[in-house]
Design an enzyme around this catalytic site. Structure first.
Site, short mmCIF file in Angstrom:
data_model
loop_
_atom_site.label_atom_id
_atom_site.label_comp_id
_atom_site.label_asym_id
_atom_site.label_seq_id
_atom_site.Cartn_x
_atom_site.Cartn_y
_atom_site.Cartn_z
N CYS A 50 0.82 -1.22 0.00
CA CYS A 50 0.00 0.00 0.00
C CYS A 50 0.85 1.27 0.00
O CYS A 50 0.39 2.33 -0.41
CB CYS A 50 -0.95 0.02 1.19
SG CYS A 50 -0.14 -0.01 2.80
N ARG A 52 4.27 1.36 -1.21
CA ARG A 52 5.41 1.37 -2.14
C ARG A 52 5.26 0.29 -3.21
O ARG A 52 4.59 -0.74 -2.99
CB ARG A 52 6.70 1.13 -1.37
CG ARG A 52 6.84 -0.26 -0.80
CD ARG A 52 8.09 -0.39 0.06
NE ARG A 52 7.95 0.35 1.31
CZ ARG A 52 8.60 1.46 1.59
NH1 ARG A 52 9.47 1.96 0.72
NH2 ARG A 52 8.42 2.08 2.74
N SER A 108 9.17 2.08 6.80
CA SER A 108 7.71 2.06 6.73
C SER A 108 7.11 3.37 7.21
O SER A 108 7.71 4.11 8.00
CB SER A 108 7.15 0.91 7.57
OG SER A 108 7.60 -0.33 7.09
N GLU A 113 6.80 -1.40 11.81
CA GLU A 113 5.64 -2.28 11.59
C GLU A 113 6.10 -3.65 11.10
O GLU A 113 7.00 -3.76 10.27
CB GLU A 113 4.67 -1.64 10.59
CG GLU A 113 5.25 -1.40 9.21
CD GLU A 113 4.36 -1.97 8.12
OE1 GLU A 113 3.59 -2.89 8.42
OE2 GLU A 113 4.46 -1.50 6.98
N GLN A 119 5.42 -9.21 3.73
CA GLN A 119 5.20 -8.81 2.34
C GLN A 119 6.47 -9.00 1.50
O GLN A 119 6.41 -9.42 0.34
CB GLN A 119 4.73 -7.35 2.31
CG GLN A 119 3.33 -7.19 2.89
CD GLN A 119 3.00 -5.73 3.20
OE1 GLN A 119 3.88 -4.91 3.46
NE2 GLN A 119 1.71 -5.41 3.19
N GLY A 188 -11.73 -7.20 2.03
CA GLY A 188 -10.41 -7.80 1.80
C GLY A 188 -10.00 -8.70 2.95
O GLY A 188 -10.04 -8.28 4.11
N ALA A 189 -9.62 -9.93 2.63
CA ALA A 189 -9.23 -10.89 3.66
C ALA A 189 -7.77 -11.32 3.51
O ALA A 189 -7.40 -12.42 3.89
CB ALA A 189 -10.14 -12.11 3.60
N GLN A 191 -3.54 -10.31 4.18
CA GLN A 191 -2.78 -10.15 5.43
C GLN A 191 -3.24 -8.92 6.21
O GLN A 191 -3.47 -8.99 7.42
CB GLN A 191 -1.29 -10.04 5.10
CG GLN A 191 -0.39 -10.09 6.32
CD GLN A 191 1.09 -10.05 5.94
OE1 GLN A 191 1.47 -9.44 4.94
NE2 GLN A 191 1.92 -10.71 6.72
N GLY A 193 -6.12 -7.27 5.77
CA GLY A 193 -7.53 -7.45 6.13
C GLY A 193 -7.70 -8.31 7.36
O GLY A 193 -8.53 -8.02 8.24
#
Length: 414
Positions: A50, A52, A108, A113, A119, A188-189, A191, A193
């Protein structure tokens, strides 16, 4: 082979720009096939979150950067956005340092985080699955993961309950005093979500609705909670009517919630998707409150001081880890060169030796043959060093001459 990275992130680019250049939601196999088809691109790892989108590459010629930018620009929907205006290029050691800091959460929006490490690992796994990663890039990522693990175990940088998901819930709480009487819709389910779902359940809302493309994943997350239900994305129009808080964390290429879905009921919309999933015009309606990823900055700033001390400790670990990696790489390169040198020498000796032995077996003078063999080997072994020294002398490269003298145990003072 050179190591580079091209990046677009929240530090230089606002959300509308990041949305245009995001590579999430696209066919991963197709992305890897197309980037590896570019001449001089040897290996690649693509990371898109979200905050980068970054591409890590092994290349054989730095001039290929322009071709990579053309490739990336080809996935932009709005031609008014030019990637050359926003991207950052990193090379060599800078790439490794950045990736280590990134995986440890130091780059981040939310300092420290933990989600970013997962990711990065997912991106690495997808690259391997698509046969896009080579030995050097693989060693880089393995060292990055080991460094992140050490930072997590030796510092408390990840101990504060702060993430983009947590910050999104904090914003919702600021707008609605009594969440226990509210219905929450999470879109959205993945990571993020799932993390949102955990934070929301801790607030004990009246009802939690989790919508996803595949309902099985949503069901797996909601099954243990009586006030939670799983739904398909196609049910969004009905779900929005029930919801007081709508939070989106989903990969889509266009808005899936627009003003036509909402009436006069006051709602809080929070969109942490890249590209955006909730139309920003929702915030223009008087009864609504709308937040996007960039609005989360204010919440995050409140938590930065708690992590700054731990961040400095993490930086020291990263610097040490980078030094270890570079030393190991030097040894790998050196060992490879030494191995190649011995193989070259073996080839020279074997060929001349076989000829010499054949002459001796045919009754030729052994002493003369051995002398000739020694002379030929000396000439062959010294040929390239002599050529190199002459060339270095022509170019005035006294440093190269000194280096060669040292290699052959000669007097460097002469």
């Amino acid at each position: 082979m050179a190591l580079i990275s091209l990046a677009i992130d929240y530090k230089k680019s606002p959300i509308e720009v990041r949305s245009e250049f995001a590579l999430s939601g696209l066919d991963v196999s197709m992305l890897y096939r197309s980037i590896l088809a570019i001449d001089n691109v040897v290996h690649a790892v693509i990371l898109s979150t979200c905050n980068r989108t970054e591409v890590y590459l092994e290349i054989s010629d730095l001039r290929v950067v322009d071709d990579i930018l053309v490739w990336w620009q080809g996935y932009v929907r709005n031609p008014n956005y030019k990637i050359k205006d926003y991207f950052k290029l990193r090379q060599g050691t800078e790439v490794i340092m950045h990736l280590m800091k990134l995986a440890c959460g130091l780059e981040s929006m939310v300092l420290g985080e933990p989600q970013i490490l997962g990711q990065v690992k997912d991106s690495y796994t997808l690259s391997k699955k698509n046969h896009a990663i080579g030995k050097e890039l693989d060693r880089v990522f393995q060292k990055v993961f080991a460094t992140a693990k050490r930072v997590r175990s030796e510092t408390r940088i990840g101990h504060c309950p702060v993430s983009v998901a947590f910050s999104a819930i904090t914003l919702a709480k600021r707008q609605l005093d009594n969440i226990s009487s509210k219905n929450v819709l999470i879109i959205g389910a993945g990571q993020t979500g799932e993390l949102l779902f955990r934070h929301v359940t801790a607030l004990a809302p009246k009802q939690i609705m989790l919508a996803n493309r595949t309902i099985e994943k949503a069901q797996k997350i909601t099954s243990a909670f009586r006030n939670a239900s799983a739904h398909y994305l196609s049910e969004l129009p009905q779900l929005i009517k029930k919801a007081d808080i709508i939070i989106a964390a989903v990969n889509v290429l266009e808005y899936i919630v627009t003003c036509k879905y909402v009436g006069d009921k006051p709602r809080v919309f929070i969109d942490i998707s890249i590209p955006q999933a909730l139309d920003p015009k929702l915030g223009e309606l008087e009864q609504n409150v709308y937040y996007c990823v960039d609005d989360i900055n204010a919440v995050i700033e409140d938590n930065k001081d708690k992590r700054k001390y731990e961040s400095s400790k993490a930086q020291k670990i990263i610097v040490k880890s980078l030094e270890e990696y570079l030393e190991k790489e030097k040894a790998i390169i050196s060992n490879s060169a030494i191995k190649e040198l011995f193989q070259k020498a073996d080839g020279l000796v074997d060929l001349s030796l076989e000829k010499s032995l054949a002459k001796i077996r045919n009754g030729k003078d052994a002493e003369e043959i051995i002398k000739r063999f020694a002379y030929e080997i000396k000439k062959k072994v010294l040929h390239y060093p002599v050529v190199g020294m002459k060339e270095a002398s022509k170019q005035g490269r006294s440093d190269c001459l000194v280096c060669m003298k040292r290699m052959f145990g000669l007097n460097v003072e002469k």
